[in-house]
Write a protein that holds these residues in place. Structure first.
Motif, PDB file in Angstrom:
ATOM      1  N   GLY A   1     -35.463 -92.988 -14.270  1.00  0.00           N
ATOM      2  CA  GLY A   1     -34.604 -93.856 -15.057  1.00  0.00           C
ATOM      3  C   GLY A   1     -33.145 -93.862 -14.659  1.00  0.00           C
ATOM      4  O   GLY A   1     -32.351 -94.618 -15.216  1.00  0.00           O
ATOM      5  N   GLY A   2     -32.790 -93.024 -13.697  1.00  0.00           N
ATOM      6  CA  GLY A   2     -31.417 -93.028 -13.248  1.00  0.00           C
ATOM      7  C   GLY A   2     -31.077 -94.300 -12.502  1.00  0.00           C
ATOM      8  O   GLY A   2     -31.948 -95.113 -12.175  1.00  0.00           O
ATOM      9  N   GLY A   3     -29.782 -94.488 -12.231  1.00  0.00           N
ATOM     10  CA  GLY A   3     -29.348 -95.671 -11.496  1.00  0.00           C
ATOM     11  C   GLY A   3     -27.860 -95.844 -11.607  1.00  0.00           C
ATOM     12  O   GLY A   3     -27.139 -94.931 -12.015  1.00  0.00           O
ATOM     13  N   SER A   4     -27.404 -97.026 -11.234  1.00  0.00           N
ATOM     14  CA  SER A   4     -25.984 -97.363 -11.287  1.00  0.00           C
ATOM     15  C   SER A   4     -25.733 -98.357 -12.410  1.00  0.00           C
ATOM     16  O   SER A   4     -26.503 -99.303 -12.582  1.00  0.00           O
ATOM     17  N   VAL A   5     -24.648 -98.135 -13.135  1.00  0.00           N
ATOM     18  CA  VAL A   5     -24.319 -99.004 -14.255  1.00  0.00           C
ATOM     19  C   VAL A   5     -22.809 -99.078 -14.398  1.00  0.00           C
ATOM     20  O   VAL A   5     -22.094 -98.155 -13.998  1.00  0.00           O
ATOM     21  N   GLU A   6     -22.341-100.177 -14.945  1.00  0.00           N
ATOM     22  CA  GLU A   6     -20.917-100.310 -15.192  1.00  0.00           C
ATOM     23  C   GLU A   6     -20.517 -99.546 -16.452  1.00  0.00           C
ATOM     24  O   GLU A   6     -21.335 -99.338 -17.353  1.00  0.00           O
ATOM     25  N   ALA A   7     -19.259 -99.157 -16.494  1.00  0.00           N
ATOM     26  CA  ALA A   7     -18.743 -98.461 -17.671  1.00  0.00           C
ATOM     27  C   ALA A   7     -18.979 -99.310 -18.918  1.00  0.00           C
ATOM     28  O   ALA A   7     -18.803-100.531 -18.897  1.00  0.00           O
ATOM     29  N   GLY A   8     -19.422 -98.635 -19.978  1.00  0.00           N
ATOM     30  CA  GLY A   8     -19.757 -99.325 -21.211  1.00  0.00           C
ATOM     31  C   GLY A   8     -21.219 -99.694 -21.333  1.00  0.00           C
ATOM     32  O   GLY A   8     -21.695-100.071 -22.410  1.00  0.00           O
ATOM     33  N   GLY A   9     -21.945 -99.572 -20.228  1.00  0.00           N
ATOM     34  CA  GLY A   9     -23.363 -99.912 -20.220  1.00  0.00           C
ATOM     35  C   GLY A   9     -24.248 -98.795 -20.728  1.00  0.00           C
ATOM     36  O   GLY A   9     -23.763 -97.749 -21.194  1.00  0.00           O
ATOM     37  N   SER A  10     -25.550 -99.028 -20.634  1.00  0.00           N
ATOM     38  CA  SER A  10     -26.539 -98.072 -21.148  1.00  0.00           C
ATOM     39  C   SER A  10     -27.620 -97.801 -20.114  1.00  0.00           C
ATOM     40  O   SER A  10     -27.912 -98.641 -19.260  1.00  0.00           O
ATOM     41  N   LEU A  11     -28.205 -96.620 -20.217  1.00  0.00           N
ATOM     42  CA  LEU A  11     -29.370 -96.235 -19.431  1.00  0.00           C
ATOM     43  C   LEU A  11     -30.246 -95.349 -20.294  1.00  0.00           C
ATOM     44  O   LEU A  11     -29.737 -94.632 -21.164  1.00  0.00           O
ATOM     45  N   GLU A  12     -31.538 -95.382 -20.032  1.00  0.00           N
ATOM     46  CA  GLU A  12     -32.443 -94.443 -20.682  1.00  0.00           C
ATOM     47  C   GLU A  12     -33.165 -93.632 -19.607  1.00  0.00           C
ATOM     48  O   GLU A  12     -33.847 -94.191 -18.746  1.00  0.00           O
ATOM     49  N   LEU A  13     -32.994 -92.334 -19.672  1.00  0.00           N
ATOM     50  CA  LEU A  13     -33.700 -91.430 -18.768  1.00  0.00           C
ATOM     51  C   LEU A  13     -34.999 -90.962 -19.420  1.00  0.00           C
ATOM     52  O   LEU A  13     -35.064 -90.795 -20.646  1.00  0.00           O
ATOM     53  N   SER A  14     -35.993 -90.744 -18.582  1.00  0.00           N
ATOM     54  CA  SER A  14     -37.270 -90.205 -19.044  1.00  0.00           C
ATOM     55  C   SER A  14     -37.621 -88.969 -18.249  1.00  0.00           C
ATOM     56  O   SER A  14     -37.255 -88.850 -17.076  1.00  0.00           O
ATOM     57  N   CYS A  15     -38.322 -88.071 -18.888  1.00  0.00           N
ATOM     58  CA  CYS A  15     -38.818 -86.866 -18.216  1.00  0.00           C
ATOM     59  C   CYS A  15     -40.259 -86.655 -18.670  1.00  0.00           C
ATOM     60  O   CYS A  15     -40.504 -86.326 -19.833  1.00  0.00           O
ATOM     61  N   THR A  16     -41.181 -86.883 -17.755  1.00  0.00           N
ATOM     62  CA  THR A  16     -42.580 -86.618 -18.092  1.00  0.00           C
ATOM     63  C   THR A  16     -42.881 -85.160 -17.790  1.00  0.00           C
ATOM     64  O   THR A  16     -42.440 -84.615 -16.776  1.00  0.00           O
ATOM     65  N   PHE A  17     -43.603 -84.519 -18.690  1.00  0.00           N
ATOM     66  CA  PHE A  17     -43.872 -83.098 -18.512  1.00  0.00           C
ATOM     67  C   PHE A  17     -45.362 -82.814 -18.609  1.00  0.00           C
ATOM     68  O   PHE A  17     -46.125 -83.557 -19.211  1.00  0.00           O
ATOM     69  N   SER A  18     -45.754 -81.729 -17.946  1.00  0.00           N
ATOM     70  CA  SER A  18     -47.162 -81.363 -17.914  1.00  0.00           C
ATOM     71  C   SER A  18     -47.615 -80.872 -19.284  1.00  0.00           C
ATOM     72  O   SER A  18     -46.810 -80.376 -20.076  1.00  0.00           O
TER      73      SER A  18
END
Length: 124
Positions: free
Chosen positions: A8-25
C-alpha cells in the motif's frame, strides 16, 4: 513461522491519504500486539501506532500522528491496516509492520521480534 507482508505504500502529495496493509500468517496469536513503525534513512526507527485486541481494543499513537493516522486490525482477514490522512512531507519513510507479545512499551521497537520487509511512503 511468523510472516508479515506490507503493501500500500507509494507517492502522494502533502495533504493526501494512503492506507497501508500488513497481511500476517495465522501463526500469530490473537494475544499478540501489532504495530506500525517507520524509518527514514539516517534516523532511528520510530513507533507510529500499535493495537492490541483483548476484551477491548487498545491503541497507541505517536504524538506526531495523533488525529491523522488510524490503526485497525481485521483478524478474519489476517490483516493490519494503517489509514494515513493529512500526510506531511515529514511522514516520508519506510513503514514496517511488527508483531510480538508486548509487555510494557507498544511503540518501542525493542519489544518486537517479528518484522515485515517494509513499504516506502513518499510525501511531497
Amino acid at each position: 513461522d511468523v510472516q508479515l507482508v506490507e503493501s500500500g505504500g507509494g507517492s502522494v502529495e502533502a495533504g493526501g491519504s494512503l492506507e497501508l496493509s500488513c497481511t500476517f500468517s495465522e501463526s500469530i496469536p490473537s494475544s499478540y500486539c501489532m504495530a506500525w513503525f517507520r524509518q527514514d534513512p539516517g534516523k532511528e526507527r520510530e513507533g507510529v501506532a500499535a493495537i492490541f485486541i483483548g476484551r477491548r481494543t487498545n491503541t497507541w499513537y505517536a504524538d506526531s500522528v495523533k488525529g491523522r493516522f488510524t490503526i485497525s486490525k481485521d483478524n478474519a482477514k489476517n490483516t493490519l491496516y494503517l489509514q494515513m490522512n493529512s500526510l506531511k512531507p515529514e511522514d516520508t519513510a519506510v513503514y514496517y509492520c511488527a508483531a510480538d507479545l508486548v509487555i510494557t512499551e507498544p511503540l518501542s521497537q525493542d519489544e518486537y521480534r517479528n518484522w515485515g520487509q517494509g513499504t516506502q511512503v513518499t510525501v511531497s
